[in-house]
Write a protein that holds these residues in place. Structure first.
Motif, mmCIF file in Angstrom:
data_model
loop_
_atom_site.group_PDB
_atom_site.id
_atom_site.type_symbol
_atom_site.label_atom_id
_atom_site.label_comp_id
_atom_site.label_asym_id
_atom_site.label_seq_id
_atom_site.Cartn_x
_atom_site.Cartn_y
_atom_site.Cartn_z
ATOM 1 N N THR A 129 29.698 19.077 -1.887
ATOM 2 C CA THR A 129 30.984 18.917 -1.203
ATOM 3 C C THR A 129 31.997 18.237 -2.115
ATOM 4 O OG1 THR A 129 30.273 16.793 -0.273
ATOM 5 C CG2 THR A 129 29.998 18.753 1.115
ATOM 6 N N VAL A 131 35.807 16.353 -1.420
ATOM 7 C CA VAL A 131 36.852 15.932 -0.487
ATOM 8 C C VAL A 131 38.014 15.403 -1.312
ATOM 9 C CG1 VAL A 131 37.499 14.363 1.379
ATOM 10 C CG2 VAL A 131 35.202 15.356 1.322
ATOM 11 N N ARG A 172 31.535 23.187 -0.398
ATOM 12 C CA ARG A 172 32.680 23.121 0.512
ATOM 13 C C ARG A 172 33.722 22.153 -0.032
ATOM 14 N NH1 ARG A 172 31.900 20.794 4.830
ATOM 15 N NH2 ARG A 172 29.883 19.786 4.482
ATOM 16 N N ASN A 174 37.407 20.346 1.022
ATOM 17 C CA ASN A 174 38.392 20.068 2.061
ATOM 18 C C ASN A 174 39.282 18.904 1.649
ATOM 19 O OD1 ASN A 174 37.618 21.900 4.421
ATOM 20 N ND2 ASN A 174 35.650 20.936 3.955
ATOM 21 N N VAL A 176 41.601 15.432 3.088
ATOM 22 C CA VAL A 176 42.056 14.505 4.119
ATOM 23 C C VAL A 176 43.531 14.220 3.865
ATOM 24 C CG1 VAL A 176 39.794 13.477 4.499
ATOM 25 C CG2 VAL A 176 41.311 12.464 2.809
ATOM 26 N N LEU A 230 33.403 15.182 6.456
ATOM 27 C CA LEU A 230 33.589 16.331 5.572
ATOM 28 C C LEU A 230 32.560 16.385 4.452
ATOM 29 C CD1 LEU A 230 37.481 16.292 5.374
ATOM 30 C CD2 LEU A 230 36.036 17.870 6.675
ATOM 31 N N THR A 231 31.818 15.312 4.259
ATOM 32 C CA THR A 231 30.797 15.255 3.223
ATOM 33 C C THR A 231 29.404 15.522 3.766
ATOM 34 O OG1 THR A 231 32.148 13.669 1.970
ATOM 35 C CG2 THR A 231 29.822 13.763 1.393
ATOM 36 N N SER A 235 29.974 19.013 9.136
ATOM 37 C CA SER A 235 31.090 19.931 8.870
ATOM 38 C C SER A 235 30.624 21.149 8.068
ATOM 39 C CB SER A 235 32.191 19.202 8.091
ATOM 40 O OG SER A 235 31.686 18.676 6.876
ATOM 41 N N ILE A 238 32.912 24.290 7.553
ATOM 42 C CA ILE A 238 34.331 24.002 7.329
ATOM 43 C C ILE A 238 34.596 23.921 5.837
ATOM 44 C CG2 ILE A 238 36.183 22.336 7.672
ATOM 45 C CD1 ILE A 238 34.734 21.394 10.204
ATOM 46 N N THR A 239 35.548 24.699 5.364
ATOM 47 C CA THR A 239 35.954 24.603 3.964
ATOM 48 C C THR A 239 37.385 25.095 3.806
ATOM 49 O OG1 THR A 239 35.229 24.965 1.678
ATOM 50 C CG2 THR A 239 35.177 26.889 3.146
ATOM 51 N N GLN A 241 40.179 23.366 4.176
ATOM 52 C CA GLN A 241 41.077 22.938 5.247
ATOM 53 C C GLN A 241 41.661 21.541 5.008
ATOM 54 O OE1 GLN A 241 41.855 25.171 7.593
ATOM 55 N NE2 GLN A 241 40.480 26.500 6.430
ATOM 56 N N PHE A 243 42.844 18.068 6.784
ATOM 57 C CA PHE A 243 42.599 17.319 8.018
ATOM 58 C C PHE A 243 43.556 16.137 8.067
ATOM 59 C CE2 PHE A 243 38.885 19.841 7.691
ATOM 60 C CZ PHE A 243 38.400 19.987 8.982
#
Length: 256
Positions: A129, A131, A172, A174, A176, A230-231, A235, A238-239, A241, A243
């Motif tokens: 992941t 983030v 993934r 994502n 924040v 997200l980690t 989730s 979910i990728t 995106q 937030f």
């Protein structure tokens, strides 16, 4: 069992603020954490306290990124996650912003995120992941923070492209997008041990009560919990995106 048991995660800008809370929470949830920052004294102290590895990392330097990733793999044998948290903010109108100032913000916020993805992604375990820390201002405009807003808009673009390119490996990516959060960026009193940072936070609550539907400034612990979501496997589908975590600020302003 913790939500991150068996995982190794590198967090940038982790010596204080949001990054510190992310490092603490991830460690509590079972991850091996690499605390990365340019604030060596604070970073080493945090790493020692929580049982993590500290690495010096100027996120705008590609060689330092390579060294940080290598240190993580040497220490733990793998790398599963990255939180691109490091960032800086400068206040200025666009027409009064010197080019050097604009490029300083871009170097940390945008180039730092790019180099993090470029350096970590090839070494991440499949299913890993990333983030990225963007901002409320990456979703909308805000006067007097043009360089910052531009860099955070760019972070969202990087997030989406990286999500597409890394999806075949199950990685993934994502972002924040925090609004006003009670860190040194919004509350400089945190930088002065003699200052009343809690009192300043209460004063900021009064200011944001007029702007934010939830009526207060956010806390770094709240952003950390979103980064954890997200980690971890919660989730898993979910990728790509953004937030937003802003107390409802982006939703609009009430006139009542």
């Amino acid at each position: 069992m913790g939500k991150l048991d068996g995982r190794v995660v590198l967090v940038t800008g982790a010596a204080r603020g949001q990054g510190e809370q992310e490092a603490r929470l991830f460690r509590e949830e079972g991850a091996e954490v690499v605390v990365a920052d340019v604030l060596d004294e604070q970073g080493r102290a945090l790493a020692e306290e929580i049982g993590a590895l500290y690495v010096h990392l100027d996120v705008g330097e590609e060689q330092q990124w390579q060294s940080a990733v290598t240190a993580a793999k040497d220490a733990y044998g793998r790398l599963d996650g990255l939180v691109n948290n490091a960032g800086i903010l400068r206040f200025n109108t666009l027409v009064d912003t010197p080019l050097d100032e604009f490029m300083q913000v871009v170097r940390v916020n945008q180039v730092g995120c790019f180099l993090g993805i470029k350096s970590a992604a090839p070494e991440l375990e499949d299913g890993g992941t990333i983030v990225n820390t963007a901002s409320y201002t990456g979703m909308t405009g805000m006067a007097a923070v043009g360089a910052y807003a531009a860099s955070k808009h760019a972070v969202l673009g990087l997030t989406r492209v990286a999500a597409l390119e890394l999806a075949p490996r199950g990685i993934r990516v994502n972002a924040v997008c925090p609004g006003a959060i009670d860190t040194a960026m919004s509350n400089p009193a945190h930088l002065d041990p003699a200052a009343d940072s809690e009192g300043t936070a209460r004063a900021l609550d009064g200011l944001y009560r007029k702007l934010v539907p939830l009526g207060r400034i956010g806390r770094p612990e709240e952003v950390a919990r979103l980064a954890l979501f997200l980690t971890c496997a919660d989730s898993s589908y979910i990728t790509g995106q953004p937030f937003v975590i802003d107390g409802g600020w982006l939703a609009g302003v009430s006139v009542i």
